[in-house]
Design an enzyme around this catalytic site. Sequence first.
Site, PDB file in Angstrom:
ATOM      1  N   GLU A 428       0.820  -1.222   0.000  1.00  0.00           N
ATOM      2  CA  GLU A 428       0.000   0.000   0.000  1.00  0.00           C
ATOM      3  C   GLU A 428       0.850   1.268   0.000  1.00  0.00           C
ATOM      4  OE1 GLU A 428      -2.911  -0.197   3.125  1.00  0.00           O
ATOM      5  OE2 GLU A 428      -3.833  -2.011   2.327  1.00  0.00           O
ATOM      6  N   GLU A 504      -4.207  -9.049   0.517  1.00  0.00           N
ATOM      7  CA  GLU A 504      -4.689  -8.716   1.863  1.00  0.00           C
ATOM      8  C   GLU A 504      -6.205  -8.670   1.800  1.00  0.00           C
ATOM      9  OE1 GLU A 504      -2.285  -5.824   3.913  1.00  0.00           O
ATOM     10  OE2 GLU A 504      -4.052  -5.003   4.930  1.00  0.00           O
TER      11      GLU A 504
END
Length: 812
Positions: A428, A504
Site C-alpha cells: 500500500e 490482503e
Amino acid sequence: MKLIFKSVLFLFLFFFSSGKMMAQSNTVVLKENWRFSKEVKGDAFSVDYNTSKWEKVSVPHDWAIYGPFDKEWDKQVSAIEQNGEKVATEKTGRTGSLPHIGTGWYRNTFSIPGFKKGKKALLICEGAMSEPQVYLNGKKIGEWGYGYSYFSIDITNELKAGSENLLAVKLTNLPFSSRWYPGAGLYRKVSIVIKEDESFAQWGTFITTPEMKADNAVVDIKAEVLGSNLSMVTEIKDANNKVVATQKATDMKDGKFHQTIEVAKPNLWSPETPYLYTAVTKLYSVDGTLKDEQNIKFGIRFIKYEPNKGFSLNGKITKFKGVCLHHDLGPLGAAINKAALRRQLTILKDLGCNAIRSSHNMPSFEQLELADEMGFMFLAESFDEWAKPKVENGYHRFFEQYAEKDIVNLVRATRNHPCIVMWSSGNEVPDQWGAEGVKRARWLQDIFHREDPTRPVTVGMDQVKATMESGFGALLDIPGLNYRVHLYEEAYKTFPQGFILGSETASTVSSRGIYKFPVVQAKNKEYNDFQSSSYDLEACSWSNVPDEDFVLQDDKPWVIGEFVWTGFDYLGEPTPYDEKWPSRSSYFGISDLAGLPKDRFYLYRSRWNTKDKTLHILPHWNWKGREGEITPVFVYTNYDSAELFVNGKSMGVQKKNNSSPQNRYRLMWNDVKYEPGTVKVVAFDSDGKIAAESEIKTAGEAYKIVLEADRETIKADGEDISFVTVSVVDKNGIPCPTAVNELQFKVTGAATYRAACNGDATSLEIFHDNKMKLFSGKLVVLVKAIKTPGAIQLEVTGKGLQKGKINLKSEL
C-alpha cells in the site's frame, strides 16, 4: 520475465549453537551476558564505560513490551490515508501504547577461543529496532537504517584474538516511525561467524531444481566462495540421513562453483508433505585440507503461475489459504521465540491455513525454518514505505540509500527456503500514484529478479484504479489486491497477467466471546465498551466480511488465493477504535492476541480444513436479562445442513444456499429467542444422515479454575515455553464464558513465570505481572523453562475459586 517460475530448491543456512565447531567454521550466538540501558545521556561505546547499574538481559530482547501502557507514547495526530480518512485526529493506541520511543544501549563482553590471525570474522545481526550503530572495542564498525533488515559486518580487523572484546549497539526509535507496534531493541539473534579466509561466502549459496528428468530431480547448486585453488564436494542426504547423491567440482568461475546433481525419485516438498533433504557441501584446498563445511536443509518443489489457471505446486493447482502476520508475538512483544512461533503455526495448521505473508516486513529466520519444517508457503515482504511517506519518520528516510541493500540481504539470506513462493516489494505504498512510482516498482522488481530469477514479485495494492491507469499493476509479476473486492473483475480484465492475488483480504473485526445486538452487518461500528461483535459481520469502511472473499476464491479460477488480515491479533492499530483510549491492539485477528481462537477461526476452518470436522456454535448461552429476546444462533461447519434445538425444541433445519454470501457459508437461525439451558446442533451429511453433533450450555457461577497446556513437556534450554490456557467452570464443569475474575499465577520448579495475556484489546494490565483478569472466561499463561531439567508446577488462584494446578516438566 516469464510468469512460469519453475522448480526451486531451497536451503536453510544452519547456524550452530554457541561454541560448537563444524569443520573450520564456527558461529557463536551472543545470547547471554548483555547489559542494557535506556537511561544513557550521550554515548556508551567506550571500553571503560561503567555499566554496573545497567539491566542484565538476554538477547533476543524487546525493551518496550514490559510497559507500562500509556496513551502518551507515540500519540499521533494524523489522518490514516489507508483507511480513507481526510481529517487528522488523535490516535492513542496506533503503535501499541508501549514505551518503544527513545534510545537504548546494549553492551556485551565476550571472547572467541577459535579466532586467530588468518581467520575471517563476521558480525550477523538478524533484527535491531532501530537504526543500529555498532561499535567493537570502542570503534564504530558499522550502522544500518532499517529495523527489520538482516545485515552483516566484517569485523576481522577489529576482533581481538585471545582476549575479551566489547560489542556495543546503540538503537534509536523515533516517534511517528511506524503504523503498528514495532518493538524495540535487539529483538532477533546476534551472532559472530568465524571462518577461514578460504570459505563459503555468507549467504552466497543458491540451490534450485530447474527441471525433472524422468523420475529424477536436477539439483543446481551455485556456491560463491572466497579464495582460489579450491574444490567443492556435495553430498545430498534424505530425511533418514542416507546419502542419495554426491558430486565433486573443481572448476571455479568468477568465484563460484556450479554443480548439477540428480536426485532419483525425489520426495517433493509441499504443505501436505514438507519433506526436507540435507546438502553437505565441503570446501577443500588443493592439498586436501577441509576449509569450510555447510549443512544445508532444503526441499524440492516446483511452482508455476499461469494465466487463467493460477498457481500450481508440483503440478497441482493450489489456492493460497493464507494469513498475514505482523512480527510481534503478543505478550512477548517483538523478541523472537521459536516456541511461540511454533505454537502459532500449529494453530494455523489446524485452521487449514497453507500460506503466510510476513506483513509488512522481513520474516525471521526461525519463522522460515518452521514454515519449511511444518509445511507453509510463504510470501516474504520487504517494505511498508518507499520514497513517499506514510508516517513522518518511516522508511522513506532510508529508501534511496538502503532499499537495494535491504532487498539483496533479504533474498540472499532466505532464498533457499522451500516455503518462499513469492516476494513482495511493498504494501500500500503511496508511490502507487504517478510515473515515479511505476519506475520505483520496476526498479525494485528488477533487483528481486537479479538476485532470484526463480520467484515472482508482487505488491499489495490498495489504489487499484490508479494502478490500472498508470501501468503500475501491469508491470508486476503478480498483481496483489488489498481488499477492493468490487474491483476484482475489472482488474482481471485490465491487467495482462491473467490472474489476481488477494494479497490482503477481509479485515473483519471482532472481540473473542463478545456479541452485540441487534445482529446486523455493519461498517465502522463502535460500542461503548470499545469491543467488536463476534458475530463476524463487522468490518471497516475499506474492508469486508470473510464471505465476500470466499465467493471470489470459489467462483473465480483466476483468483489464486488470499492472505487474510490477520491470522492473530497484534499490538497497535486498534481499528475501529484508533481514537478511543484504552484500545491498544488490533481486532482483526482470526485468533486473539493470546492465540485463543475467535469464532471466526471456525468459519475459516470450515472452508480450509477439509480433513477434519468443524461444527461450531455461537454465541455463548449466558444471557441473563435477555430472556425472551431475539438472540440469533450461527453455526460454522463444513456440513451443508443442520438442525438446531433449544432445550430439546427444534428451531428448524437450515441449509447453505446462494441467496447471499453469508447464507452460502454459514448456517443461521436469526429468530431464536433466548432462554437458559442447552443449545444443540445436529449436522447432516450429503445423504441427509446425522454426521456430527455439538452443544453449549448455560453456565452457573464460576467455581473452579481449569488449566490446559499446549505441551506438558518442554526443553530445558532456557527458551522453551509451555502455553497454558486458563479458564473457569461452574460446579458441573460447564465453561463460564463471561467470567472476568482476577487470577494470580505461581510457577515453581524448573521454570519461571514469563507472561500472561487475555486477548482483551482494551486491557492495560502488564503482561509480565503475575496477575491478570480473565477476558470472556479465558487467558493464557506462559511458563518458560530454565536450563536445568526437572518438574514444573503452575498454580493459578482467584478469590472464591477452587485453585487450578498443572504439572509440567522439562528435559534436556
